[in-house]
Write a protein that holds these residues in place. Structure first.
Motif, PDB file in Angstrom:
ATOM      1  N   LYS A 199       0.837  -1.204   0.000  1.00 36.48           N
ATOM      2  CA  LYS A 199       0.000   0.000   0.000  1.00 36.48           C
ATOM      3  C   LYS A 199       0.872   1.255   0.000  1.00 36.48           C
ATOM      4  O   LYS A 199       0.591   2.199  -0.745  1.00 36.48           O
ATOM      5  CB  LYS A 199      -0.949   0.005   1.202  1.00 36.48           C
ATOM      6  CG  LYS A 199      -2.043  -1.047   1.103  1.00 36.48           C
ATOM      7  CD  LYS A 199      -3.132  -0.899   2.152  1.00 36.48           C
ATOM      8  CE  LYS A 199      -2.658  -0.987   3.558  1.00 36.48           C
ATOM      9  NZ  LYS A 199      -3.764  -1.042   4.544  1.00 36.48           N
ATOM     10  N   LEU A 201       0.586   4.014  -2.823  1.00 38.05           N
ATOM     11  CA  LEU A 201       0.029   5.303  -2.429  1.00 38.05           C
ATOM     12  C   LEU A 201       1.021   6.445  -2.632  1.00 38.05           C
ATOM     13  O   LEU A 201       0.626   7.587  -2.813  1.00 38.05           O
ATOM     14  CB  LEU A 201      -0.436   5.266  -0.966  1.00 38.05           C
ATOM     15  CG  LEU A 201      -1.702   4.472  -0.695  1.00 38.05           C
ATOM     16  CD1 LEU A 201      -1.927   4.311   0.808  1.00 38.05           C
ATOM     17  CD2 LEU A 201      -2.904   5.120  -1.355  1.00 38.05           C
ATOM     18  N   MET A 243       0.766  10.246  -0.945  1.00 38.67           N
ATOM     19  CA  MET A 243       0.076   9.898   0.295  1.00 38.67           C
ATOM     20  C   MET A 243       0.778   8.735   0.968  1.00 38.67           C
ATOM     21  O   MET A 243       1.312   7.856   0.302  1.00 38.67           O
ATOM     22  CB  MET A 243      -1.376   9.528  -0.022  1.00 38.67           C
ATOM     23  CG  MET A 243      -2.219   9.315   1.210  1.00 38.67           C
ATOM     24  SD  MET A 243      -3.934   8.876   0.829  1.00 38.67           S
ATOM     25  CE  MET A 243      -4.536  10.407   0.150  1.00 38.67           C
ATOM     26  N   HIS A 277      -1.880   8.495   6.221  1.00 39.69           N
ATOM     27  CA  HIS A 277      -2.834   9.498   5.738  1.00 39.69           C
ATOM     28  C   HIS A 277      -4.147   8.813   5.341  1.00 39.69           C
ATOM     29  O   HIS A 277      -5.235   9.286   5.676  1.00 39.69           O
ATOM     30  CB  HIS A 277      -2.292  10.258   4.535  1.00 39.69           C
ATOM     31  CG  HIS A 277      -1.042  11.014   4.826  1.00 39.69           C
ATOM     32  ND1 HIS A 277      -0.157  11.372   3.848  1.00 39.69           N
ATOM     33  CD2 HIS A 277      -0.517  11.492   5.980  1.00 39.69           C
ATOM     34  CE1 HIS A 277       0.851  12.021   4.384  1.00 39.69           C
ATOM     35  NE2 HIS A 277       0.653  12.096   5.682  1.00 39.69           N
ATOM     36  N   TYR A 278      -4.013   7.718   4.604  1.00 33.56           N
ATOM     37  CA  TYR A 278      -5.199   6.968   4.186  1.00 33.56           C
ATOM     38  C   TYR A 278      -5.987   6.505   5.405  1.00 33.56           C
ATOM     39  O   TYR A 278      -7.211   6.642   5.454  1.00 33.56           O
ATOM     40  CB  TYR A 278      -4.786   5.770   3.320  1.00 33.56           C
ATOM     41  CG  TYR A 278      -5.922   4.835   2.996  1.00 33.56           C
ATOM     42  CD1 TYR A 278      -6.867   5.161   2.029  1.00 33.56           C
ATOM     43  CD2 TYR A 278      -6.064   3.628   3.664  1.00 33.56           C
ATOM     44  CE1 TYR A 278      -7.922   4.305   1.733  1.00 33.56           C
ATOM     45  CE2 TYR A 278      -7.110   2.766   3.377  1.00 33.56           C
ATOM     46  CZ  TYR A 278      -8.039   3.104   2.409  1.00 33.56           C
ATOM     47  OH  TYR A 278      -9.084   2.265   2.122  1.00 33.56           O
ATOM     48  N   LEU A 302      -9.337  10.602  -0.703  1.00 37.16           N
ATOM     49  CA  LEU A 302      -9.708   9.285  -0.180  1.00 37.16           C
ATOM     50  C   LEU A 302     -10.190   8.373  -1.297  1.00 37.16           C
ATOM     51  O   LEU A 302      -9.825   7.200  -1.340  1.00 37.16           O
ATOM     52  CB  LEU A 302     -10.767   9.424   0.909  1.00 37.16           C
ATOM     53  CG  LEU A 302     -11.255   8.124   1.541  1.00 37.16           C
ATOM     54  CD1 LEU A 302     -10.095   7.321   2.123  1.00 37.16           C
ATOM     55  CD2 LEU A 302     -12.314   8.424   2.604  1.00 37.16           C
ATOM     56  N   ALA A 353      -7.109   7.221  -3.166  1.00 36.29           N
ATOM     57  CA  ALA A 353      -6.313   6.302  -2.345  1.00 36.29           C
ATOM     58  C   ALA A 353      -7.028   4.970  -2.179  1.00 36.29           C
ATOM     59  O   ALA A 353      -6.400   3.909  -2.230  1.00 36.29           O
ATOM     60  CB  ALA A 353      -6.040   6.928  -0.990  1.00 36.29           C
ATOM     61  N   ASP A 354      -8.340   5.016  -2.002  1.00 36.28           N
ATOM     62  CA  ASP A 354      -9.079   3.778  -1.814  1.00 36.28           C
ATOM     63  C   ASP A 354      -9.053   2.914  -3.065  1.00 36.28           C
ATOM     64  O   ASP A 354      -9.041   1.686  -2.978  1.00 36.28           O
ATOM     65  CB  ASP A 354     -10.510   4.064  -1.374  1.00 36.28           C
ATOM     66  CG  ASP A 354     -11.182   2.808  -0.866  1.00 36.28           C
ATOM     67  OD1 ASP A 354     -10.650   2.193   0.086  1.00 36.28           O
ATOM     68  OD2 ASP A 354     -12.215   2.418  -1.436  1.00 36.28           O
TER      69      ASP A 354
END
Length: 151
Positions: A32, A36, A41, A45-46, A111, A114-115
């Motif tokens: 991740k 990211l 990011m 942060h996520y 978000l 990132a998601d």
């Protein structure tokens, strides 16, 4: 020099479920984090953004407890994301000394992006395990959480 024959860990230490969980978490976090990074990011942060999204209005101290980090770490993360315009602090309606955290539109957009990246990591795991074993793993991990929860 004499060798102490007493081993510092049990003979099965590296075969324990808890060690496997730790290795898996580190591998997932690394994947991740790497993906990211392209969005500017970090995983932290996520984690903050998704927690504030799922529970808008959390105060910093409660957010720190949910993320299992220090209040100082949360304050630093909030300041960084606030500087990016992704979160905002609002005065609590009844307690003027408490600041609630909320996502801004920029935070919701960050978000979402990132998601999507995190969902790719999730899909990579599902592809490797297969859909049914991945769901079984998720259910087992939920059981692990329940087994060690201290009420």
């Amino acid at each position: 020099m004499t060798r102490n024959e007493e081993e510092p860990v049990g003979p099965d230490a590296l075969d324990r479920v808890t060690w496997a969980l730790r290795r898996a978490e580190l591998a997932v976090q690394a994947a991740k984090e790497q993906r990211l990074r392209a969005l500017g990011m970090a995983v932290s942060h996520y984690a903050l953004l998704i927690t504030v999204h799922s529970q808008p209005g959390l105060a910093g101290a409660e957010l720190a407890r949910r993320l299992n980090v220090t209040p100082q770490a949360v304050a630093s993360l909030v300041a960084r994301l606030e500087g990016r315009g992704q979160v905002e602090r609002r005065e609590h309606p009844r307690h003027r000394h408490i600041q609630e955290l909320h996502l801004t539109e920029a935070g919701r957009e960050a978000l979402r992006a990132a998601d999507a990246v995190v969902a790719e990591v999730e899909q990579q795991i599902k592809d490797a395990l297969g859909a049914a074993p991945a769901e079984q793993l998720r259910a087992l991990l939920d059981e692990v959480c329940e087994a060690v929860r201290e009420d």
